[in-house]
Scaffold this active site. Structure first.
Site: not given
Ligand code: ADP
Ligand code: MG
Length: 381
Positions: A65, A123, A168
């Site tokens: 990552s 994300s 999502d």
């Molecule tokens: P969101 O509302 O953005 O989906 P979440 O808490 O559900 O928030 O997800 C966020 C998690 O997803 C991060 O803590 C990580 O584990 C993973 N994640 C998202 N984007 C990335 C990234 N660019 N690189 C690594 N992990 C990521």
């Molecule tokens: Mg999420």
């Protein structure tokens, strides 16, 4: 982003491999409707996750990552769950693919993203969808898109502890440039609606707050909706979900549920209709109506569903005051973003003034994200 990934991939794993990507999302309207069997109306956006992936002929996954600057290595058995929480999303996708009868071989991957984490743009769905989509192609599993979305959703449920709906993952797989997709969460039927913004822009203002209430309040809202649905069902056994109910039926059950339950249900029933109205209005290019519905949704979320907060109400009021066409809290509530439909020539004044006044009031600046409706999961040339 692609170059960063390429460089790291070459350094760690060599030159083979294919790029895949998927997207975060917005939801124009249709909030708290998913678990009531109603409509949502999301679109994929131009920020997401990109990964370079290559099968490695072993039974191990090796993945780096870029954003966390961390490496993880894990096997594909249920007992191989990795430590890093970001890696669990990828592990979960592998496991859910296997559970559905798909094949997954070991692979090497490097990935990065530009969806702000935890801002309500999903994300995590972008991450799941990138890998679900890629592994399906790499291993010739032949799952359809809906199955890939379900793989992402089950990953959240079973490997990340998040009992999310399907929106999502659905949109980060199905999203299409310049289109929103209306999804019926009861039947899973969906329809694309082109969105031509022309003189308008969509912009998110991120309050950068997350109030603790969110998950317990969410459960309480769900329970209220279920109570009203069950009460209505006694007179109208044909309904399956609260979203099937008519507003006037609420009068028949007033005495058997609480006043609060009625307010929650009133919001949901109104919201389902507003999604339909917004789709019609978009078809006519009638952005004023789209915007007005967004304000009505905000009012409902704030006063009837009671999931707003001072910061979000402030952002919404600023939008009204500055003649912005539409504005509402997006997502579950108690923090996160407002989504705003604003005329291009008002955009700068709106954003500058709101950022300043918000900071004066709350002591920190909201973040600003311009929204461009883009493609979901895909192979990147
Ligand atoms: P969101 O509302 O953005 O989906 P979440 O808490 O559900 O928030 O997800 C966020 C998690 O997803 C991060 O803590 C990580 O584990 C993973 N994640 C998202 N984007 C990335 C990234 N660019 N690189 C690594 N992990 C990521
Ligand atoms: Mg999420």
């Amino acid at each position: 982003m692609k170059e960063k990934i390429q460089k790291k991939f070459t350094e760690l794993f060599g030159n083979e491999g294919v790029f895949y990507a998927s997207a975060g999302r917005i939801n124009l309207i249709g909030e708290h409707t998913d678990y009531n069997g109603g409509y949502v109306f999301p679109g994929a956006i131009d920020c997401g996750i990109m990964a370079k992936i290559n099968p490695n002929g072993t039974d191990k996954v090796r993945v780096f990552s870029i954003d966390f600057d961390e490496y993880a290595e894990f096997g594909l058995e249920e007992t191989d769950k990795p430590e890093q929480s970001w890696a669990r999303y990828i592990f979960g996708v592998c496991r859910e693919t296997i559970k559905r009868g798909g094949k997954v071989g070991g692979f090497d991957a490097v990935f990065a993203g530009d969806v702000p984490l935890g801002a309500g743009l999903s994300s995590s769905a972008a991450l799941e969808s990138t890998f679900a989509y890629a592994l399906n192609l790499i291993n010739n599993n032949g799952f359809d898109k809906m199955e890939l979305a379900l793989i992402g959703q089950s990953t959240e449920h079973n490997y990340c502890g998040v009992k999310c709906g399907i929106m999502d993952q659905f949109i980060s797989i199905f999203g299409k440039k310049d289109s929103l997709v209306r999804l019926d969460c009861k039947t899973m039927e969906y329809k694309y609606f082109p969105i031509q913004l022309q003189d308008y822009k969509l912009v998110l203002l991120d309050s950068c707050v997350k109030h603790e209430l969110a998950s317990s309040a969410y459960n309480k809202r769900r329970e209220s909706c279920e109570r009203v649905r069950d009460a209505i069902k006694k007179n109208h056994p044909e309904i399956e979900c609260l979203s099937d109910a008519k507003r006037i039926w609420l009068e028949e059950v007033r005495s058997s549920v609480t006043e609060e339950d009625i307010m929650r249900a009133e919001y949901v029933i109104g919201e389902v209709q507003r999604v339909l109205d917004v789709c019609d209005a978009l078809g006519r290019g009638d952005m004023e109506t789209v915007g007005e519905m967004m304000y009505q949704t905000h009012f409902g979320l704030s006063r009837l569903y009671e999931v707003s907060c001072d910061e979000l109400d402030f952002l919404n009021k600023m939008a009204r005051k500055l003649d912005v066409t539409g504005s509402r809290v997006m997502g579950g509530g108690f923090g996160g973003c407002t989504i705003n439909l604003v005329k291009k020539d008002l955009y700068k004044q709106f954003v500058d003034t709101t950022v300043d006044e918000f900071e004066a009031r709350f002591g920190h600046k909201p973040k600003v994200y311009d929204v461009i409706i883009s493609d979901g999961a895909r192979v990147v040339d």
